[in-house]
Design an enzyme around this catalytic site. Structure first.
Site, PDB file in Angstrom:
ATOM      1  N   THR A 141       0.861  -1.183   0.000  1.00 34.84           N
ATOM      2  CA  THR A 141       0.000   0.000   0.000  1.00 34.84           C
ATOM      3  C   THR A 141       0.895   1.230   0.000  1.00 34.84           C
ATOM      4  O   THR A 141       2.114   1.139   0.183  1.00 34.84           O
ATOM      5  CB  THR A 141      -0.925   0.034   1.229  1.00 34.84           C
ATOM      6  OG1 THR A 141      -0.134   0.304   2.398  1.00 34.84           O
ATOM      7  CG2 THR A 141      -1.676  -1.286   1.409  1.00 34.84           C
ATOM      8  N   ASP A 142       0.288   2.399  -0.185  1.00 39.52           N
ATOM      9  CA  ASP A 142       1.080   3.627  -0.190  1.00 39.52           C
ATOM     10  C   ASP A 142       1.779   3.853   1.145  1.00 39.52           C
ATOM     11  O   ASP A 142       2.897   4.383   1.190  1.00 39.52           O
ATOM     12  CB  ASP A 142       0.180   4.824  -0.517  1.00 39.52           C
ATOM     13  CG  ASP A 142      -0.274   4.830  -1.965  1.00 39.52           C
ATOM     14  OD1 ASP A 142       0.381   4.151  -2.789  1.00 39.52           O
ATOM     15  OD2 ASP A 142      -1.280   5.499  -2.269  1.00 39.52           O
ATOM     16  N   CYS A 143       1.122   3.474   2.240  1.00 36.27           N
ATOM     17  CA  CYS A 143       1.740   3.700   3.550  1.00 36.27           C
ATOM     18  C   CYS A 143       2.533   2.499   4.051  1.00 36.27           C
ATOM     19  O   CYS A 143       3.315   2.618   5.007  1.00 36.27           O
ATOM     20  CB  CYS A 143       0.681   4.101   4.587  1.00 36.27           C
ATOM     21  SG  CYS A 143      -0.781   3.046   4.604  1.00 36.27           S
ATOM     22  N   TYR A 144       2.337   1.337   3.419  1.00 36.47           N
ATOM     23  CA  TYR A 144       3.089   0.138   3.787  1.00 36.47           C
ATOM     24  C   TYR A 144       3.639  -0.507   2.512  1.00 36.47           C
ATOM     25  O   TYR A 144       3.097  -1.497   2.013  1.00 36.47           O
ATOM     26  CB  TYR A 144       2.185  -0.862   4.522  1.00 36.47           C
ATOM     27  CG  TYR A 144       1.664  -0.378   5.843  1.00 36.47           C
ATOM     28  CD1 TYR A 144       2.511  -0.213   6.938  1.00 36.47           C
ATOM     29  CD2 TYR A 144       0.304  -0.095   6.019  1.00 36.47           C
ATOM     30  CE1 TYR A 144       2.040   0.224   8.162  1.00 36.47           C
ATOM     31  CE2 TYR A 144      -0.182   0.331   7.234  1.00 36.47           C
ATOM     32  CZ  TYR A 144       0.686   0.494   8.304  1.00 36.47           C
ATOM     33  OH  TYR A 144       0.210   0.928   9.520  1.00 36.47           O
TER      34      TYR A 144
END
Length: 385
Positions: free
Chosen positions: A129-132
């Site tokens: 994901t964008d944050c992970y």
């Protein structure tokens, strides 16, 4: 009639003046002294058990990586762990088996290894994901390299259970271990009159928030256990004639001792976890003594035939724990050898250790914040019609 409050008992514990007996000691003394004198004398009774409890598990928080990862799949020493609670929170069940073929190892062994301070391999896949953004992780962990590590056991301390036998013509491999054909053996899991909840049949001394000995450390009753069935049929002494109440337990695994948390494997069945659990009972009134005075001859358990693969198996009737502990029971005129899964000696040692903690003022008792349910029914699952 002697009446005490929990506050009064805790004050004596903190002053190291409390009189504490194990439940085994109480059963001997009540025969000599009677319930009234015992009630006047003792402040706390300790119980204990050491037996396999496969409905156990552990929650781990690994700490975040750089770049960060959101775990999607995870294995600890080859044993699948569940990752659906957060980015790096992992839950491993004691009965989850290793995916490596031929390996007699499971979640119970991983939990026990971590408590012993051993190193465990971790392999994980991440959801990008964008944050992970990270998608893979391979490392080794110990209990001192992770954040939270606590046991959460959804079903422990069965209030009575069953005896397993096999009336068929081949060996059966079960959660009670091997059952030999043609009634070759009988296996039971409960410690009978030593078992904690059999000494508190109506759950007067325990509830949500009760502090206990858990795996050599301190734990608490967190909730009713799964399959909690307090409406089980009971004898006039209020002891259930089969599986009844259960509790869910929680405790900090970082403080536990490897002696009291041990992984095990039942051939052709799977893994489990031997666990030491001790429960203290405050002697608030004479009724506590009366309940704890119950003897093995006064507790019965059903003998179930595992050769019939049904939810409700045929029963060969009821036997007492006194009969089971004699080493043989009689089924249809046949003498059948008996064996316990629980360790009687280690169960008594758990009660002794808890007794010493209380006598030394190191372990006070807690007032439950809510009672355990006493009206819970037991529902079966037969699928959609």
């Amino acid at each position: 009639m002697t009446q005490r409050t929990l506050a009064e008992i805790n004050a004596k514990i903190q002053a190291k003046q409390a009189v504490v007996w194990t439940v085994a000691e109480l059963k001997v003394r009540v025969k000599e002294w009677g319930t009234a004198r015992c009630t006047r004398t003792v402040d706390v009774i300790t119980t204990g058990t050491f037996e396999p409890m496969e409905a156990s598990g552990a929650m781990l928080n690994l700490g975040q990586t750089d770049p960060p990862i959101k775990l999607q799949r995870c294995w600890l020493d080859g044993v699948p762990a569940y990752t659906g609670f957060g980015a790096v929170d992992v839950v491993i069940g004691a009965s989850q088996i290793c995916e490596e073929e031929g390996t007699e190892r499971g979640g119970g062994h991983v939990i026990a290894a971590l408590i012993a301070g051993d190193t465990v391999t971790l392999k994980a896949l991440g959801q990008s994901t964008d944050c992970y953004p990270r998608t893979t992780l391979e490392t080794r962990i110990r209990k001192d390299t992770i954040n939270q590590f606590y046991l959460y056991n959804p079903r422990n301390l069965y209030q009575n259970f069953i005896v397993g036998v096999n009336g068929g013509d081949r060996t059966l491999y079960t959660y009670l271990g091997p059952l030999l054909p043609q009634l070759g053996n009988a296996v039971y899991a409960c410690t009978g009159a030593l078992s904690p909840l059999l000494n508190d049949p109506d759950l007067r001394c325990v509830g949500i928030g009760t502090k206990v000995f858990l795996g050599g450390g301190v734990g608490y009753i967190a909730w009713e256990g799964t399959q909690h069935f307090p409406l089980q049929k009971r004898l006039p002494n209020r002891v259930p004639i089969g599986p009844a109440a259960t509790v869910a337990l929680i405790g900090d695994a970082q403080q536990m001792q490897s002696r009291w948390v041990r992984g095990c494997f039942f051939k052709h069945y799977g893994s489990s976890l031997y666990l030491g659990v001790g429960v203290p009972f405050p002697v608030l009134d004479e009724q506590v003594i009366t309940a704890c005075a119950v003897q093995d001859k006064d507790i019965v358990v059903p003998v179930m035939d595992f050769a019939i693969p049904r939810r409700v198996r045929p029963s060969f009737g009821l036997v007492s724990y006194a009969q089971l502990k004699s080493g043989r029971i009689t089924i249809n005129g046949t003498q059948v050898r008996t064996a316990p899964l629980a360790s009687i000696a280690w169960s008594m040692e758990v009660a002794e250790i808890l007794k010493s903690w209380i006598e030394q003022g190191e372990f006070t008792l807690t007032e439950p914040v809510a009672p355990l349910p006493t009206e819970r029914v037991f529902l079966a699952q037969d699928g959609l019609e």
